[in-house]
Scaffold this active site. Sequence first.
Site, mmCIF file in Angstrom:
data_model
loop_
_atom_site.group_PDB
_atom_site.id
_atom_site.type_symbol
_atom_site.label_atom_id
_atom_site.label_comp_id
_atom_site.label_asym_id
_atom_site.label_seq_id
_atom_site.Cartn_x
_atom_site.Cartn_y
_atom_site.Cartn_z
ATOM 1 N N ASN A 146 0.863 -1.179 0.000
ATOM 2 C CA ASN A 146 0.000 0.000 0.000
ATOM 3 C C ASN A 146 0.898 1.226 0.000
ATOM 4 O O ASN A 146 1.444 1.604 1.053
ATOM 5 C CB ASN A 146 -0.896 -0.017 1.244
ATOM 6 C CG ASN A 146 -1.749 1.240 1.362
ATOM 7 O OD1 ASN A 146 -1.760 2.073 0.452
ATOM 8 N ND2 ASN A 146 -2.452 1.369 2.467
ATOM 9 N N LYS A 150 0.158 4.244 -0.381
ATOM 10 C CA LYS A 150 -0.506 5.407 0.205
ATOM 11 C C LYS A 150 -0.265 6.650 -0.668
ATOM 12 O O LYS A 150 -0.192 6.534 -1.906
ATOM 13 C CB LYS A 150 -0.053 5.591 1.658
ATOM 14 C CG LYS A 150 -0.302 4.333 2.489
ATOM 15 C CD LYS A 150 -0.101 4.529 3.967
ATOM 16 C CE LYS A 150 -0.316 3.226 4.700
ATOM 17 N NZ LYS A 150 -0.212 3.364 6.170
ATOM 18 N N HIS A 179 -9.606 0.974 4.792
ATOM 19 C CA HIS A 179 -8.316 1.184 5.459
ATOM 20 C C HIS A 179 -8.510 2.124 6.651
ATOM 21 O O HIS A 179 -9.341 3.035 6.620
ATOM 22 C CB HIS A 179 -7.290 1.751 4.484
ATOM 23 C CG HIS A 179 -5.915 1.760 5.040
ATOM 24 N ND1 HIS A 179 -5.450 2.742 5.881
ATOM 25 C CD2 HIS A 179 -4.897 0.872 4.907
ATOM 26 C CE1 HIS A 179 -4.216 2.477 6.241
ATOM 27 N NE2 HIS A 179 -3.860 1.347 5.666
ATOM 28 N N GLU A 203 -6.929 4.568 7.646
ATOM 29 C CA GLU A 203 -6.805 5.993 7.329
ATOM 30 C C GLU A 203 -8.072 6.533 6.673
ATOM 31 O O GLU A 203 -8.453 7.682 6.893
ATOM 32 C CB GLU A 203 -5.559 6.225 6.467
ATOM 33 C CG GLU A 203 -4.293 6.062 7.287
ATOM 34 C CD GLU A 203 -3.103 5.449 6.558
ATOM 35 O OE1 GLU A 203 -2.141 5.040 7.232
ATOM 36 O OE2 GLU A 203 -3.145 5.368 5.306
ATOM 37 N N GLU A 220 -5.203 -4.761 10.551
ATOM 38 C CA GLU A 220 -4.158 -3.753 10.720
ATOM 39 C C GLU A 220 -4.437 -2.946 11.983
ATOM 40 O O GLU A 220 -5.207 -1.977 11.965
ATOM 41 C CB GLU A 220 -4.140 -2.807 9.508
ATOM 42 C CG GLU A 220 -3.852 -3.508 8.191
ATOM 43 C CD GLU A 220 -3.445 -2.537 7.110
ATOM 44 O OE1 GLU A 220 -4.197 -1.611 6.782
ATOM 45 O OE2 GLU A 220 -2.329 -2.681 6.585
ATOM 46 N N GLY A 272 2.506 2.575 10.708
ATOM 47 C CA GLY A 272 3.393 3.731 10.586
ATOM 48 C C GLY A 272 4.124 4.106 11.851
ATOM 49 O O GLY A 272 4.783 5.142 11.918
ATOM 50 N N SER A 305 3.575 -1.867 10.373
ATOM 51 C CA SER A 305 5.029 -1.864 10.608
ATOM 52 C C SER A 305 5.728 -3.168 10.261
ATOM 53 O O SER A 305 6.687 -3.575 10.924
ATOM 54 C CB SER A 305 5.319 -1.470 12.068
ATOM 55 O OG SER A 305 4.900 -0.140 12.308
HETATM 56 O O1 LIG Z 1 -1.246 0.883 6.501
HETATM 57 C C1 LIG Z 1 -0.604 -0.117 6.294
HETATM 58 C C2 LIG Z 1 0.663 -0.442 7.055
HETATM 59 O O2 LIG Z 1 1.528 0.669 6.998
HETATM 60 P P1 LIG Z 1 3.025 0.496 7.607
HETATM 61 O O3 LIG Z 1 3.577 -0.793 7.034
HETATM 62 O O4 LIG Z 1 3.764 1.712 7.126
HETATM 63 O O5 LIG Z 1 2.849 0.432 9.115
HETATM 64 N N1 LIG Z 1 -0.980 -0.976 5.336
HETATM 65 O O6 LIG Z 1 -2.126 -0.732 4.625
#
Ligand SMILES: O=C(COP(=O)(O)O)NO
Length: 249
Positions: free
Chosen positions: A11, A13, A95, A97, A166, A172, A212
């Site tokens: 991803n 982003k 997701h 976010e 997640e 992150g 992560s």
């Molecule tokens: O959002 C994430 C994970 O992000 P990281 O690997 O940067 O923690 N995957 O969709």
Amino acid sequence: MSCRKFFVGGNWKMNGDKAKILSIMELLNSSNLSSKTEVVVAPPSIYVSYVKDHIKPEISVSLQNCHEATSGAFTGEISAEMGQDVGCKWVILGHSERRNVFGETNTVIGEKIKHVLKSTNLNIIACIGELLDEREAGKTLEVCATQMKAIASNVSDWSRIVIAYEPVWAIGTGKVATPSQAQEVHVDVRKWLALNVSEDVAQATRILYGGSVTSANCVELALKEDVDGFLVGGASLKPEFIDIINARK
Ligand SMILES: O=C(COP(=O)(O)O)NO
């Protein structure tokens, strides 16, 4: 180990430019990727066609999100149909976010899932995961069950669904869930599927871990029976993404 095919999604982003994206694609195209792993990359939507035109065909391309309508007066949005039109095979929905930054509710995510399955051929990476305060309050399984219910009530074809667990507190932050923490939730999600959908769906549905994931922690995580792969953020734009793809050789 299960018969579910290992799955690694990248991803990206809102990161990258044509040069950076080309460099990661050149690395992916030239690397020996395990045939036991299904690989999907999700670029920023503006680069989807660029990636589709330059990535080797064994790697599928995904949208990071889509609107729940086919078309209309939704300035700035894109539809699943548009993603399919330019060669996407997947779309990430729900997701954290989208949920916590853009306010997407379980209801909206469910509507998107229903629309994508009904109106396109795209497969879906459906995301769930708890906030730190929810985990600290012992509500992880309750939160994930609520999210799973909103997903499952809109799924008409489970063969097109992959679940990504997640934990928001691991995204992150560099604070990865331990293999035991990941396995515990994955087992509970699989039990939820068995109880609320069917045993066959529970056994067949891949459950990814995201949060992560790096080349340093992916092998131990991949050893867990119910960790069927990863949805990778930051590390998916780095050379170590190759190691993560090959975590379960
Ligand atoms: O959002 C994430 C994970 O992000 P990281 O690997 O940067 O923690 N995957 O969709």
